[in-house]
Design an enzyme around this catalytic site. Structure first.
Site, mmCIF file in Angstrom:
data_model
loop_
_atom_site.group_PDB
_atom_site.id
_atom_site.type_symbol
_atom_site.label_atom_id
_atom_site.label_comp_id
_atom_site.label_asym_id
_atom_site.label_seq_id
_atom_site.Cartn_x
_atom_site.Cartn_y
_atom_site.Cartn_z
ATOM 1 N N ARG A 63 55.828 -49.418 36.314
ATOM 2 C CA ARG A 63 55.539 -48.961 37.679
ATOM 3 C C ARG A 63 56.787 -48.351 38.316
ATOM 4 N NH1 ARG A 63 51.831 -53.374 37.289
ATOM 5 N NH2 ARG A 63 53.418 -54.929 37.763
ATOM 6 N N PHE A 117 42.318 -46.233 34.764
ATOM 7 C CA PHE A 117 42.208 -47.687 34.625
ATOM 8 C C PHE A 117 43.103 -48.338 35.682
ATOM 9 C CE2 PHE A 117 41.887 -45.690 30.408
ATOM 10 C CZ PHE A 117 40.599 -46.040 30.052
ATOM 11 N N ASP A 124 38.710 -46.275 38.371
ATOM 12 C CA ASP A 124 38.424 -47.554 37.717
ATOM 13 C C ASP A 124 36.922 -47.811 37.811
ATOM 14 O OD1 ASP A 124 40.365 -50.087 36.856
ATOM 15 O OD2 ASP A 124 38.368 -50.720 37.473
ATOM 16 N N ASP A 173 46.684 -46.327 31.245
ATOM 17 C CA ASP A 173 46.973 -47.721 30.921
ATOM 18 C C ASP A 173 45.670 -48.455 30.607
ATOM 19 O OD1 ASP A 173 48.297 -50.137 30.620
ATOM 20 O OD2 ASP A 173 48.346 -50.573 32.769
ATOM 21 N N CYS A 184 48.511 -51.920 24.973
ATOM 22 C CA CYS A 184 48.839 -53.345 25.068
ATOM 23 C C CYS A 184 48.268 -54.106 23.867
ATOM 24 C CB CYS A 184 48.323 -53.925 26.373
ATOM 25 S SG CYS A 184 46.527 -53.845 26.577
#
Length: 396
Positions: free
Chosen positions: A212, A228, A250, A300, A340
């Site tokens: 961020r 996202f 989102d 992300d 991730c």
């Protein structure tokens, strides 16, 4: 007397390198009886002590090591020492007046397999993912009450991986219950609303703190598509860094509502923000068909691979979404892209992004490598602790 786990011959090599897992196929014999979560002694094939760990008869990871010191008892003082040591490290890393949303314990990397503890201002959230961690709940909570006497404690052990340990989901207040799980934290001076009861993971993605900050550095004067977006914290960072306009996209209406509250909390100009409820995969294609482009796209996505069997499919998914994202970045603009998935190695993710650029007909310059924040350390003996990969890419 604790039960003993006798290993197959030559199956102690990883333990000698201090890796904390014993897989089921490495076990030759169980001497004595141990219930799920209880402490057992791990011994080599010839009976030599190696470690003490938590027994998990339902898991492929049959034992997780607590200590390699034969004299160290696994008791209340053990957990107090380990959690205290982890917290001392974090206190060295952060200015708590500017950042008070912190991972206090990062499981194996902090010598506490299966134990995650996150601090959100004055609420601690624990997540116990292994049989041993679950078994030691009372000692873990007692240590936290001693170290953080004025904090509430909430448990978020509601992750699917507990099924592999033969454990049911568990959630609820363990100390000083509150009417709401909402709390406002500080991150590099930015205010963020977190819901520890209903939010993702333990309430928030603390691991993306540095990413961020990177978004803020690159955002000045730019139009940004935040994919996202969850609770919109990348957007808050980008606008704080001088972005001209940000779209949060989102699927969750609740997340988008929280994103708006986060913008208001930081006194941002809402005319510079849009909140789009959409399937990001479809939205990216829609923007591509419309010829719409942005100066910066933040990508992300959730984890694509939960197991090795899913890795190939995950590779295709990452390549596809990065390809379309690159096609809607203006020439000279930036793509911040992440994975991730712990099974996705750094080099493989970089290759996927490079292949996506080729298919998109764009050149991609890898400008800055991103990773999980420093309160999510990667121990030398536990490389699996490295899971979050990211790149700042300049797209031409």
């Amino acid at each position: 007397m604790a039960a003993s786990i006798i290993l197959q011959a030559d199956r102690d090599k990883s333990l000698k390198r201090r890796h904390p897992w014993v897989f089921s196929k490495a076990v030759k014999q169980v001497k004595g009886h141990a219930n799920s979560g209880e402490t057992v002694t791990i011994r080599s094939a010839d009976g030599v002590f190696i470690a003490n760990g938590a027994y998990s008869p339902d898991s492929q990871i049959r034992v997780r090591v607590w200590s390699f010191d034969e004299a160290e008892a696994i008791d209340a003082d053990f957990f107090l020492r380990r959690i205290s040591a982890a917290w001392r490290v974090r206190q060295q890393l952060f200015d708590l007046s500017q950042t008070n949303g912190i991972r206090v314990v990062a499981a194996e990397s902090d010598g506490l397999p299966g134990v995650t503890i996150d601090l959100y201002h004055d609420i601690l959230v624990i997540q116990l993912l292994s049989a041993g961690a679950d078994y030691q709940r009372s000692h873990i909570v007692a240590a936290l009450r001693q170290l953080f006497p004025d904090h509430s404690i909430y448990e978020r052990s509601d992750v699917d991986v507990r099924k592999k340990e033969g454990l049911p989901p568990v959630t609820g207040w363990l100390h000083a219950p509150r009417d709401s799980g909402e709390v406002t934290i500080l991150e590099n001076g930015m205010q963020i609303l977190v819901d520890v009861v209903n939010g993702h993971k333990t309430g928030f993605y603390l691991d993306q703190r540095d990413s961020r900050a990177a978004a803020a550095r690159y955002a000045k004067g730019k139009t940004v598509l935040n994919c996202f977006s969850y609770t919109g914290t990348f957007a808050v960072a980008a606008l704080s860094g001088g972005a001209s306009h940000v779209i949060n996209a989102d699927m969750s209406e609740l997340a988008l509502q929280t994103a708006k509250r986060n913008a208001e909390l930081n006194q941002l100009d809402l005319s510079q923000l849009d909140f789009t409820k959409a399937d990001v995969f479809k939205l990216l294609r829609q923007y591509k068909e419309q010829g719409r482009q942005f100066d910066m796209v933040i990508l992300d996505p959730p984890k694509f691979a939960e197991s090795k069997a899913q890795l190939m499919g995950a590779c295709r998914g990452y390549k596809d979404i990065n390809r379309v994202a690159m096609q809607i970045v203006k020439p000279g603009g930036f793509l911040l892209t992440f994975s991730c998935s712990g099974l996705m190695e750094d080099s493989l993710f970089q290759k996927i992004v490079a292949d996506a650029a080729l298919d998109a007909g764009r050149d991609c310059l890898f400008i800055e490598k991103l990773s999980q924040a420093k309160d999510h350390p990667i121990a030398s003996f536990y490389p699996e602790g490295h899971y979050l990969k990211g790149w700042v890419c300049l797209i031409r």
